[in-house]
Design a protein around this motif. Structure first.
Motif, PDB file in Angstrom:
ATOM      1  N   ALA A 320      27.001  42.971  54.529  1.00 35.87           N
ATOM      2  CA  ALA A 320      26.573  41.652  54.990  1.00 35.87           C
ATOM      3  C   ALA A 320      27.730  40.904  55.638  1.00 35.87           C
ATOM      4  CB  ALA A 320      26.011  40.853  53.808  1.00 35.87           C
ATOM      5  N   ALA A 321      28.923  41.059  55.070  1.00 37.97           N
ATOM      6  CA  ALA A 321      30.090  40.369  55.629  1.00 37.97           C
ATOM      7  C   ALA A 321      30.411  40.879  57.031  1.00 37.97           C
ATOM      8  CB  ALA A 321      31.288  40.540  54.703  1.00 37.97           C
ATOM      9  N   ARG A 322      30.283  42.167  57.248  1.00 38.29           N
ATOM     10  CA  ARG A 322      30.591  42.732  58.567  1.00 38.29           C
ATOM     11  C   ARG A 322      29.627  42.220  59.645  1.00 38.29           C
ATOM     12  NH1 ARG A 322      31.362  47.394  55.403  1.00 38.29           N
ATOM     13  NH2 ARG A 322      33.563  47.986  55.269  1.00 38.29           N
ATOM     14  N   LYS A 323      28.417  41.900  59.243  1.00 41.53           N
ATOM     15  CA  LYS A 323      27.430  41.448  60.225  1.00 41.53           C
ATOM     16  C   LYS A 323      27.773  40.079  60.789  1.00 41.53           C
ATOM     17  CE  LYS A 323      23.578  44.072  58.238  1.00 41.53           C
ATOM     18  NZ  LYS A 323      22.295  43.972  57.488  1.00 41.53           N
ATOM     19  N   THR A 324      28.501  39.273  60.016  1.00 39.52           N
ATOM     20  CA  THR A 324      28.784  37.909  60.453  1.00 39.52           C
ATOM     21  C   THR A 324      30.245  37.690  60.840  1.00 39.52           C
ATOM     22  OG1 THR A 324      29.145  37.243  58.140  1.00 39.52           O
ATOM     23  CG2 THR A 324      26.920  36.957  59.042  1.00 39.52           C
ATOM     24  N   ALA A 325      31.141  38.569  60.397  1.00 37.40           N
ATOM     25  CA  ALA A 325      32.567  38.360  60.651  1.00 37.40           C
ATOM     26  C   ALA A 325      32.981  38.973  61.988  1.00 37.40           C
ATOM     27  CB  ALA A 325      33.384  38.972  59.523  1.00 37.40           C
ATOM     28  N   PRO A 326      33.910  38.347  62.706  1.00 38.61           N
ATOM     29  CA  PRO A 326      34.454  38.948  63.929  1.00 38.61           C
ATOM     30  C   PRO A 326      35.144  40.272  63.605  1.00 38.61           C
ATOM     31  CG  PRO A 326      35.050  36.621  63.764  1.00 38.61           C
ATOM     32  CD  PRO A 326      34.455  37.010  62.445  1.00 38.61           C
ATOM     33  N   PRO A 327      35.200  41.198  64.561  1.00 35.24           N
ATOM     34  CA  PRO A 327      35.769  42.533  64.300  1.00 35.24           C
ATOM     35  C   PRO A 327      37.189  42.508  63.756  1.00 35.24           C
ATOM     36  CG  PRO A 327      34.595  42.525  66.388  1.00 35.24           C
ATOM     37  CD  PRO A 327      34.624  41.101  65.921  1.00 35.24           C
ATOM     38  N   GLN A 328      37.994  41.523  64.153  1.00 36.69           N
ATOM     39  CA  GLN A 328      39.379  41.512  63.680  1.00 36.69           C
ATOM     40  C   GLN A 328      39.495  41.274  62.178  1.00 36.69           C
ATOM     41  OE1 GLN A 328      38.022  39.338  65.835  1.00 36.69           O
ATOM     42  NE2 GLN A 328      38.906  37.273  65.686  1.00 36.69           N
ATOM     43  N   TYR A 329      38.411  40.788  61.567  1.00 32.49           N
ATOM     44  CA  TYR A 329      38.431  40.559  60.128  1.00 32.49           C
ATOM     45  C   TYR A 329      37.847  41.725  59.324  1.00 32.49           C
ATOM     46  CZ  TYR A 329      39.668  35.742  61.195  1.00 32.49           C
ATOM     47  OH  TYR A 329      40.305  34.614  61.651  1.00 32.49           O
ATOM     48  N   HIS A 330      37.340  42.737  59.998  1.00 29.52           N
ATOM     49  CA  HIS A 330      36.726  43.853  59.277  1.00 29.52           C
ATOM     50  C   HIS A 330      37.710  44.576  58.345  1.00 29.52           C
ATOM     51  CE1 HIS A 330      32.888  44.329  61.923  1.00 29.52           C
ATOM     52  NE2 HIS A 330      33.069  43.092  61.491  1.00 29.52           N
ATOM     53  N   PRO A 331      38.985  44.759  58.733  1.00 31.64           N
ATOM     54  CA  PRO A 331      39.913  45.360  57.761  1.00 31.64           C
ATOM     55  C   PRO A 331      40.068  44.539  56.476  1.00 31.64           C
ATOM     56  CG  PRO A 331      40.820  45.469  59.976  1.00 31.64           C
ATOM     57  CD  PRO A 331      39.603  44.608  60.062  1.00 31.64           C
ATOM     58  N   LEU A 332      40.000  43.220  56.611  1.00 29.64           N
ATOM     59  CA  LEU A 332      40.049  42.366  55.419  1.00 29.64           C
ATOM     60  C   LEU A 332      38.843  42.604  54.522  1.00 29.64           C
ATOM     61  CD1 LEU A 332      41.175  38.739  56.383  1.00 29.64           C
ATOM     62  CD2 LEU A 332      42.164  40.230  54.648  1.00 29.64           C
ATOM     63  N   ILE A 333      37.695  42.805  55.129  1.00 34.66           N
ATOM     64  CA  ILE A 333      36.476  43.051  54.366  1.00 34.66           C
ATOM     65  C   ILE A 333      36.612  44.323  53.549  1.00 34.66           C
ATOM     66  CG2 ILE A 333      34.024  43.619  54.593  1.00 34.66           C
ATOM     67  CD1 ILE A 333      34.018  41.716  57.057  1.00 34.66           C
ATOM     68  N   ASP A 334      37.187  45.347  54.144  1.00 35.61           N
ATOM     69  CA  ASP A 334      37.388  46.599  53.407  1.00 35.61           C
ATOM     70  C   ASP A 334      38.335  46.403  52.224  1.00 35.61           C
ATOM     71  OD1 ASP A 334      35.739  47.895  55.214  1.00 35.61           O
ATOM     72  OD2 ASP A 334      37.407  48.489  56.524  1.00 35.61           O
ATOM     73  N   LEU A 335      39.381  45.604  52.420  1.00 33.48           N
ATOM     74  CA  LEU A 335      40.321  45.325  51.317  1.00 33.48           C
ATOM     75  C   LEU A 335      39.627  44.570  50.192  1.00 33.48           C
ATOM     76  CD1 LEU A 335      43.441  44.194  53.383  1.00 33.48           C
ATOM     77  CD2 LEU A 335      43.147  46.374  52.193  1.00 33.48           C
ATOM     78  N   ALA A 336      38.809  43.588  50.560  1.00 31.41           N
ATOM     79  CA  ALA A 336      38.086  42.820  49.545  1.00 31.41           C
ATOM     80  C   ALA A 336      37.111  43.709  48.783  1.00 31.41           C
ATOM     81  CB  ALA A 336      37.349  41.657  50.200  1.00 31.41           C
ATOM     82  N   ALA A 337      36.417  44.578  49.504  1.00 33.70           N
ATOM     83  CA  ALA A 337      35.454  45.463  48.848  1.00 33.70           C
ATOM     84  C   ALA A 337      36.142  46.361  47.823  1.00 33.70           C
ATOM     85  CB  ALA A 337      34.728  46.305  49.894  1.00 33.70           C
ATOM     86  N   ALA A 338      37.316  46.875  48.174  1.00 30.76           N
ATOM     87  CA  ALA A 338      38.048  47.735  47.242  1.00 30.76           C
ATOM     88  C   ALA A 338      38.450  46.970  45.993  1.00 30.76           C
ATOM     89  CB  ALA A 338      39.281  48.314  47.934  1.00 30.76           C
ATOM     90  N   ALA A 339      38.865  45.719  46.154  1.00 29.84           N
ATOM     91  CA  ALA A 339      39.268  44.913  44.996  1.00 29.84           C
ATOM     92  C   ALA A 339      38.081  44.591  44.102  1.00 29.84           C
ATOM     93  CB  ALA A 339      39.945  43.631  45.468  1.00 29.84           C
ATOM     94  N   PHE A 340      36.934  44.272  44.714  1.00 27.61           N
ATOM     95  CA  PHE A 340      35.769  43.894  43.919  1.00 27.61           C
ATOM     96  C   PHE A 340      35.148  45.078  43.187  1.00 27.61           C
ATOM     97  CE2 PHE A 340      35.872  39.921  46.295  1.00 27.61           C
ATOM     98  CZ  PHE A 340      35.495  39.013  45.309  1.00 27.61           C
ATOM     99  N   GLU A 341      35.413  46.296  43.625  1.00 28.13           N
ATOM    100  CA  GLU A 341      34.884  47.461  42.905  1.00 28.13           C
ATOM    101  C   GLU A 341      35.371  47.502  41.463  1.00 28.13           C
ATOM    102  OE1 GLU A 341      35.956  50.911  45.089  1.00 28.13           O
ATOM    103  OE2 GLU A 341      34.432  50.621  46.662  1.00 28.13           O
ATOM    104  N   GLN A 342      36.548  46.934  41.213  1.00 30.82           N
ATOM    105  CA  GLN A 342      37.112  46.965  39.869  1.00 30.82           C
ATOM    106  C   GLN A 342      36.635  45.813  38.990  1.00 30.82           C
ATOM    107  OE1 GLN A 342      41.489  47.741  39.973  1.00 30.82           O
ATOM    108  NE2 GLN A 342      41.191  47.661  42.197  1.00 30.82           N
TER     109      GLN A 342
END
Length: 488
Positions: A320-342
């Motif tokens: 859902a975050a990728r659908k609304t965030a500009p492409p330059q923020y997509h690496p941040l989304i991946d970092l957040a997803a990894a942190a929230f898995e824990q």
């Protein structure tokens, strides 16, 4: 009898009312408590005195902590408690019982809190509030028997408390030592403990921009998420200076070290940082509070508090975050997803370590969520689409009232529950009226959950709290949300 939070016992005590008049007298038992008397008198629009005849009398007697008894007759109101704190809690009940014609119904009350920690976390990093505005927050907390103001003083956007050895941290919108002391003292007079938060090792962009050496030699995974590098010796001079100075400025027992969302920080570095920071805060004589992620360090003890914040149903949704965030923020989304898995393992890990748990799950205690119900003022409905975190599902005020501390699914069985704390994050808050819009009326309902030891119904609570608007306006909170759930 429109009292919020609802007392443990509150019942009529005969016919008639107490006439307060234009300037009621508040009597305290000794000169040592005259300051308390003046604060109570200000609540009632009167004056304070030591002993003598008075409309309101505060009396020291049996009881512990915040427990109090209240008796109101046509001759006067008497609050009895074993401590000044208990007297103040009882006095706020008297203040809420005052009617528009300046009378108080004859009642008896016996009361005390369900939970020891009843707090609000105020984000002054993303939106600066002046000392006088913070005092208005404290006045509201005191009225509703909250006893903790957690100040989120630092974040990526700004650092708000001046630190002597690191002057570049702060800009014009920041608190001097005297400002901070004034806030702490004002809160203490109203039996609210200030808990300062210095958020680290993540959420430190403002600090690293001011002092790039704090980020170490390695490039962060994304420019917006540097972290304090525990391998750099300058980091430890910085952390020791900051925690030591804040500890000296703060007479209360707690120091919050943050610890959340250190996106892209390798686990071994995160664990090393949190372990050493915990030790420095303890060495400064404080009990340490941290967001739930600090349990990943493996260094919590039974003296520490872990603050649970990831709410059931509010887990991070990277797609859902990728659908609304500009492409330059997509690496941040991946970092957040990894942190929230824990995240599901954080609070159980804290419980296993013996740490107490402070409940702040976003599902019911984050107040930056948009309202689902409309306002009875049409001009507020535009603000309803603008103020509040867009990624959270909007909820009605009634839904916000539909929980109990002992039944939170985010708190595992066997947890030692320290209390509950609401949080107001200010990414979308433009001014004080936006703050009022998000806090009220919902904060009053949270007060009832934290203080009242039995379930109360929405219908009963609604009838009580809807009469409080004149008090909110007198305290400077006229921007409150005119919820159709409450005011129709």
């Amino acid at each position: 009898m429109h009292v919020v939070p609802l007392p443990r016992h509150l019942s009529p005590a005969g016919q008639g009312v107490l006439e307060l008049g234009g300037s009621p007298r508040v009597a305290v038992p000794s000169g040592r408590l005259l300051g308390l008397g003046r604060i109570v008198a200000a609540l009632l629009g009167g004056s304070a005195q030591v002993g003598g005849e008075a409309e309101v009398t505060l009396t020291l007697g049996a009881g512990d902590g915040e427990e109090y008894e209240l008796v109101v007759t046509a001759e006067g109101a008497t609050v009895t408690a074993g401590s000044a704190e208990g007297l103040f809690r009882g006095a706020t009940t008297v203040a809420q019982l005052v009617t528009e014609d300046r009378t108080v119904p004859c009642v008896r009350a016996g009361d005390g809190p369900a939970l020891a920690w009843r707090g609000l976390s105020l984000d002054v990093a993303r939106r600066f509030f002046t000392v006088e505005q913070v005092k208005r927050v404290i006045d509201l907390l005191a009225l509703y028997k909250f006893n903790v103001l957690h100040l989120h003083l630092t974040d990526s956007q700004a650092w708000r408390l001046r630190i002597s050895a690191w002057p570049r941290l702060t800009g014009p919108e920041s608190y001097t030592h005297d400002d901070y002391r004034e806030i702490v003292a004002y809160a203490a007079e109203r039996f609210v403990t200030v808990v300062p938060e210095i958020d680290m090792p993540g959420h430190v962009l403002a600090a690293v921009r001011a002092y790039p050496e704090l980020g170490g030699e390695d490039e962060p995974a994304h420019p917006l998420v540097p972290f304090l590098d525990p391998r750099a010796e300058v980091t430890w001079r910085f952390v020791a200076d900051v925690l030591g100075e804040v500890a000296v400025l703060t007479p209360g027992p707690y120091l919050h070290i943050g610890g959340d969302e250190a996106f892209g920080m390798p686990h071994e570095l995160y664990a090393a940082f949190v372990t050493r920071a915990l030790g420095l805060a303890r060495a400064a004589g404080k009990r340490v509070v941290g967001w739930q992620e600090v349990s990943r360090s493996g260094a919590l003890t039974s003296a520490d508090l872990a603050q649970c914040w990831v709410g059931d149903g509010d887990a991070f949704d990277p797609e859902a975050a990728r659908k609304t965030a500009p492409p330059q923020y997509h690496p941040l989304i991946d970092l957040a997803a990894a942190a929230f898995e824990q995240a599901p393992h954080d609070v159980p890990g804290a419980v296993a370590a013996g740490a107490a748990v402070l409940a702040s799950p976003s599902r019911v205690l984050y107040l930056d969520r948009r309202y689902a119900e409309p306002s009875v003022l049409e001009e507020q409905n535009e603000r309803r689409e603008r103020v509040g975190f867009a990624s959270y599902r909007p909820m009605t005020s009634r839904e916000y009232f539909g929980w109990r501390p002992g039944e939170l699914v985010e708190i595992p069985a066997g947890a030692r529950l320290a209390g509950v704390e609401a949080a107001i994050w200010c990414e979308t808050v433009g001014d004080f009226d936006d703050l009022a819009f998000l806090l009220l009326p919902r904060l009053a309902g949270i007060a009832e959950k934290a203080w009242t030891d039995r379930a109360t119904t929405w219908e009963d609570y609604r009838e009580r709290v809807r009469t409080h608007t004149a008090r909110w306006e007198r305290l400077g909170w006229g921007g409150y949300y005119r919820s159709a759930d409450l005011f129709t």
